[in-house]
Scaffold this active site. Sequence first.
Site, PDB file in Angstrom:
ATOM      1  N   HIS A 193       0.865  -1.172  -0.016  1.00 54.12           N
ATOM      2  CA  HIS A 193       0.103  -0.099   0.129  1.00 54.12           C
ATOM      3  C   HIS A 193       0.823   1.192   0.065  1.00 54.12           C
ATOM      4  CE1 HIS A 193      -3.764   2.426   1.544  1.00 54.12           C
ATOM      5  NE2 HIS A 193      -2.633   3.135   1.686  1.00 54.12           N
ATOM      6  N   GLU A 194       1.847   1.283   0.957  1.00 49.10           N
ATOM      7  CA  GLU A 194       2.646   2.449   0.945  1.00 49.10           C
ATOM      8  C   GLU A 194       3.697   2.478  -0.292  1.00 49.10           C
ATOM      9  OE1 GLU A 194       1.725   4.484   3.001  1.00 49.10           O
ATOM     10  OE2 GLU A 194       0.536   3.343   4.419  1.00 49.10           O
ATOM     11  N   HIS A 237       1.898   4.381  -2.924  1.00 51.12           N
ATOM     12  CA  HIS A 237       1.960   5.702  -2.845  1.00 51.12           C
ATOM     13  C   HIS A 237       3.252   6.267  -3.176  1.00 51.12           C
ATOM     14  CE1 HIS A 237      -1.898   6.310  -0.778  1.00 51.12           C
ATOM     15  NE2 HIS A 237      -1.622   5.501   0.312  1.00 51.12           N
TER      16      HIS A 237
END
Length: 255
Positions: free
Chosen positions: A58-59, A62
Amino acid sequence: MTTATTRHSDRRISPVFLGICAVTAVTGWATWTGFAERTDIAVFLFVTGAWIVSLCLHEYAHARTALHSGDITIGAKGYLTLNPLKYTHALLSIVLPVIFVIMGGIGLPGGAVFIERDRIRGRWRHSLISAAGPLTNVLFAVVCTAPFWLDALDGVPPVFLYALAFLALLQVSAAILNFLPVPGLDGYGIIEPWLSYEVKRQIEPFAPFGLLFVFALLWVPQVNSVFFDLVHAVLNGLGVSDLEASYGWSLYRFW
């Protein structure tokens, strides 16, 4: 515009992340084969490991999107190594989401990578950077539920299916929560570039409390019921029954 890091080491996958993947793989195998003396503990370790892997991805989504949008400092900060210890707030990014899972079976997102937004031009790019994280959870949920919606359940041990069902529940809940337009969550990050300066200035003081506000709301029975009705509706659409997800949750809580 530069869209690549300058050092190969900035992109090298961290041994920490590889270790988490190894634990997930071994406990997943133990869950599948029934090799573990305590299957429920194997399920706990497998789901927790996979959940942490998804948080890292998820990170990473980003960070990678920010890199290709203009923030060339991402690599030097270690965000492309998938090492959770490199995040701005390791406690918020990893420990608290795991605690939320243990406490209530909720895939509550954590906080994360620091992006130098002033390096990025264009509102669509800012929105895409924020959307990249929860879209990763959506993809993870689709992969976890593949045996269900592909009707490929023959030969898959029930315990492993229940573990996948619960893991999918975490991914769906994380995606839904992350897409909420609440300050501090990705959903707000998606719409923020399109808000006026005056509105953003009024909302800014509340940003640090957005995640806590959402968590507190989920303890209200009526809100919790509506939220999980939505989560299970999505899971049902992906072929996962409420009972399968519930069995997975029961196995996960081995204590």
